[in-house]
Design a protein around this motif. Structure first.
Motif, PDB file in Angstrom:
ATOM      1  N   ILE A 204      43.093  44.419  32.909  1.00 36.63           N
ATOM      2  CA  ILE A 204      43.474  44.420  34.321  1.00 36.63           C
ATOM      3  C   ILE A 204      44.898  43.892  34.410  1.00 36.63           C
ATOM      4  O   ILE A 204      45.153  42.735  34.086  1.00 36.63           O
ATOM      5  CB  ILE A 204      42.531  43.552  35.159  1.00 36.63           C
ATOM      6  CG1 ILE A 204      41.105  44.111  35.119  1.00 36.63           C
ATOM      7  CG2 ILE A 204      43.021  43.479  36.609  1.00 36.63           C
ATOM      8  CD1 ILE A 204      40.097  43.240  35.859  1.00 36.63           C
ATOM      9  N   TYR A 205      45.827  44.766  34.826  1.00 40.12           N
ATOM     10  CA  TYR A 205      47.209  44.322  34.953  1.00 40.12           C
ATOM     11  C   TYR A 205      47.431  43.607  36.279  1.00 40.12           C
ATOM     12  O   TYR A 205      48.095  42.575  36.328  1.00 40.12           O
ATOM     13  CB  TYR A 205      48.158  45.519  34.830  1.00 40.12           C
ATOM     14  CG  TYR A 205      49.615  45.126  34.859  1.00 40.12           C
ATOM     15  CD1 TYR A 205      50.195  44.459  33.782  1.00 40.12           C
ATOM     16  CD2 TYR A 205      50.411  45.417  35.964  1.00 40.12           C
ATOM     17  CE1 TYR A 205      51.525  44.095  33.802  1.00 40.12           C
ATOM     18  CE2 TYR A 205      51.755  45.059  35.990  1.00 40.12           C
ATOM     19  CZ  TYR A 205      52.307  44.395  34.908  1.00 40.12           C
ATOM     20  OH  TYR A 205      53.629  44.036  34.943  1.00 40.12           O
ATOM     21  N   GLU A 206      46.877  44.155  37.365  1.00 46.04           N
ATOM     22  CA  GLU A 206      46.957  43.506  38.658  1.00 46.04           C
ATOM     23  C   GLU A 206      45.941  44.142  39.602  1.00 46.04           C
ATOM     24  O   GLU A 206      45.398  45.220  39.336  1.00 46.04           O
ATOM     25  CB  GLU A 206      48.370  43.623  39.254  1.00 46.04           C
ATOM     26  CG  GLU A 206      48.828  45.037  39.547  1.00 46.04           C
ATOM     27  CD  GLU A 206      50.258  45.089  40.063  1.00 46.04           C
ATOM     28  OE1 GLU A 206      50.932  44.051  40.033  1.00 46.04           O
ATOM     29  OE2 GLU A 206      50.702  46.170  40.507  1.00 46.04           O
ATOM     30  N   GLY A 207      45.649  43.456  40.696  1.00 41.36           N
ATOM     31  CA  GLY A 207      44.765  43.990  41.718  1.00 41.36           C
ATOM     32  C   GLY A 207      43.343  43.511  41.644  1.00 41.36           C
ATOM     33  O   GLY A 207      42.540  43.820  42.529  1.00 41.36           O
ATOM     34  N   ALA A 208      42.962  42.772  40.594  1.00 42.32           N
ATOM     35  CA  ALA A 208      41.603  42.248  40.465  1.00 42.32           C
ATOM     36  C   ALA A 208      41.614  41.053  39.533  1.00 42.32           C
ATOM     37  O   ALA A 208      42.460  40.936  38.653  1.00 42.32           O
ATOM     38  CB  ALA A 208      40.654  43.313  39.950  1.00 42.32           C
ATOM     39  N   ARG A 209      40.655  40.177  39.729  1.00 44.44           N
ATOM     40  CA  ARG A 209      40.508  38.999  38.864  1.00 44.44           C
ATOM     41  C   ARG A 209      39.512  39.238  37.733  1.00 44.44           C
ATOM     42  O   ARG A 209      39.470  38.476  36.780  1.00 44.44           O
ATOM     43  CB  ARG A 209      40.058  37.793  39.695  1.00 44.44           C
ATOM     44  CG  ARG A 209      41.085  37.332  40.740  1.00 44.44           C
ATOM     45  CD  ARG A 209      42.332  36.767  40.078  1.00 44.44           C
ATOM     46  NE  ARG A 209      43.314  36.333  41.058  1.00 44.44           N
ATOM     47  CZ  ARG A 209      43.351  35.122  41.595  1.00 44.44           C
ATOM     48  NH1 ARG A 209      42.438  34.220  41.257  1.00 44.44           N
ATOM     49  NH2 ARG A 209      44.264  34.813  42.484  1.00 44.44           N
ATOM     50  N   SER A 210      38.665  40.270  37.876  1.00 45.67           N
ATOM     51  CA  SER A 210      37.686  40.587  36.836  1.00 45.67           C
ATOM     52  C   SER A 210      37.193  42.011  37.040  1.00 45.67           C
ATOM     53  O   SER A 210      37.516  42.670  38.022  1.00 45.67           O
ATOM     54  CB  SER A 210      36.511  39.609  36.857  1.00 45.67           C
ATOM     55  OG  SER A 210      35.588  39.964  37.874  1.00 45.67           O
ATOM     56  N   PRO A 238      33.819  36.406  34.174  1.00 43.70           N
ATOM     57  CA  PRO A 238      35.178  36.578  34.720  1.00 43.70           C
ATOM     58  C   PRO A 238      36.124  37.185  33.684  1.00 43.70           C
ATOM     59  O   PRO A 238      37.018  36.522  33.167  1.00 43.70           O
ATOM     60  CB  PRO A 238      35.583  35.165  35.116  1.00 43.70           C
ATOM     61  CG  PRO A 238      34.801  34.285  34.197  1.00 43.70           C
ATOM     62  CD  PRO A 238      33.479  34.974  33.996  1.00 43.70           C
ATOM     63  N   SER A 239      35.922  38.463  33.390  1.00 42.50           N
ATOM     64  CA  SER A 239      36.646  39.130  32.318  1.00 42.50           C
ATOM     65  C   SER A 239      37.828  39.931  32.847  1.00 42.50           C
ATOM     66  O   SER A 239      37.718  40.618  33.859  1.00 42.50           O
ATOM     67  CB  SER A 239      35.698  40.066  31.562  1.00 42.50           C
ATOM     68  OG  SER A 239      36.403  40.893  30.673  1.00 42.50           O
ATOM     69  N   THR A 240      38.945  39.872  32.120  1.00 45.83           N
ATOM     70  CA  THR A 240      40.119  40.685  32.441  1.00 45.83           C
ATOM     71  C   THR A 240      40.465  41.653  31.312  1.00 45.83           C
ATOM     72  O   THR A 240      41.482  42.348  31.382  1.00 45.83           O
ATOM     73  CB  THR A 240      41.339  39.795  32.720  1.00 45.83           C
ATOM     74  OG1 THR A 240      41.568  38.942  31.582  1.00 45.83           O
ATOM     75  CG2 THR A 240      41.123  38.942  33.963  1.00 45.83           C
ATOM     76  N   VAL A 241      39.629  41.715  30.284  1.00 45.52           N
ATOM     77  CA  VAL A 241      39.858  42.638  29.179  1.00 45.52           C
ATOM     78  C   VAL A 241      38.506  43.073  28.629  1.00 45.52           C
ATOM     79  O   VAL A 241      37.591  42.259  28.474  1.00 45.52           O
ATOM     80  CB  VAL A 241      40.730  41.998  28.073  1.00 45.52           C
ATOM     81  CG1 VAL A 241      40.107  40.712  27.555  1.00 45.52           C
ATOM     82  CG2 VAL A 241      40.957  42.979  26.930  1.00 45.52           C
TER      83      VAL A 241
END
Length: 290
Positions: A204-210, A238-241
């Motif tokens: 997630i580059y931007e626009g969401a926390r997870s 709470p994953s971003t990848v």
């Protein structure tokens, strides 16, 4: 060329063509209110039909005027050309057994937002943030048989190359998630012997926390084989990848394994460094931006 001055604004020499009869030379796309141009140089030996099919356009079969005749006897074991869906219980597939051991393989990620948020909300007790301007980045870590390692991603403009190492090319940076477009990587299977392993992942580059409120589907479409697809499980951390698929060279074949693994970076650790540590790539990372 610049329309006002007449001088050259950008130049791309597409070289190395052999049997191709159609080419995507480049593409214009709009990002953050600015028009950009990207050189592509993707060739097709199947002509305009192959190019159109690669972009999701159905091409009607031509009328058959010659009398039918029995097909020749197969000289090799038949391959399955029906779509393969990977699951937790059946997570792996051989590309060779599906007929997809050569040509270009497109890896597509498309997604839908289950709910739209303009600020903070909650889902089953978890705090999430979701915005309309959602930007997911499809990426790939690669390791070649000669020991070279690297990453293909929009961050740092590391788009890769299809006809020279790493033989992986990132097509673009999409924000819609639409099935017809989404985020796309292309892998040159004609150089499958040069690959040791490829890990396809998304950040997630931007626009969401997870990823908590996203539903995503991954499709691998070999040029000459059956498509392989799978859906991601619902994210509960709470994953971003998310590690999507691991492609491994087994000596005479490439095996695709569904990972669908959500990772949670530690404080101060980037998503890229996180997936590197989990899968043991051992690379050095520096800050970058698009």
């Amino acid at each position: 060329r610049d329309a006002a001055r007449g001088d050259v604004a950008a130049r791309f020499d597409s070289t190395g063509a052999t049997v191709e009869t159609a080419f995507v030379l480049g593409e214009f796309y709009r990002r953050q209110g600015v028009w950009k141009f990207r050189a592509v140089g993707q060739g097709y030996d199947s002509g305009l039909e192959g190019l159109a099919t690669d972009f999701g356009i159905t091409v009607d079969e031509p009328q058959q005027t010659a009398p039918a005749e029995p097909p020749p006897a197969p000289s090799a074991p038949p391959v399955s050309l029906s779509k393969i869906t990977l699951t937790k219980s059946a997570p792996s597939v051989s590309l060779a057994k599906q007929g997809g051991s050569s040509g270009a393989m497109r890896v597509n990620l498309n997604w839908q937002v289950r709910k739209q948020f303009s600020g903070w909300g909650s889902k089953r007790g978890r705090a999430v943030a979701m915005h309309a301007d959602l930007d997911l980045d499809l990426c790939a870590l690669y390791e070649l048989t000669d020991g070279r390692k690297g990453v293909v991603q929009a961050l740092g403009n590391a788009y890769g190359a299809l006809h020279q190492p790493p033989y992986i090319h990132l097509d673009g940076d999409d924000r819609t998630g639409a099935v017809a477009s989404g985020e796309n990587l292309t892998v040159n299977l004609d150089h499958k012997r040069d690959f040791r392993r490829i890990l396809v992942f998304v950040t997630i580059y931007e626009g969401a926390r997870s990823f908590a409120d996203l539903h995503a589907t991954v499709t691998l479409q070999p040029q000459y084989g059956a498509p392989v697809d799978f859906s991601l499980d619902e994210c509960t951390v709470p994953s971003t990848v998310c590690a999507l698929a691991l492609i491994t060279n087994t000596g005479d074949d490439l095996v695709v394994r569904r990972e669908a693994r959500y990772l949670v970076p530690e404080r101060g650790v980037s998503p890229q460094r996180t997936v590197d540590q989990v899968y043991g790539w051992g690379m050095n990372w520096t800050p970058g931006r698009k």
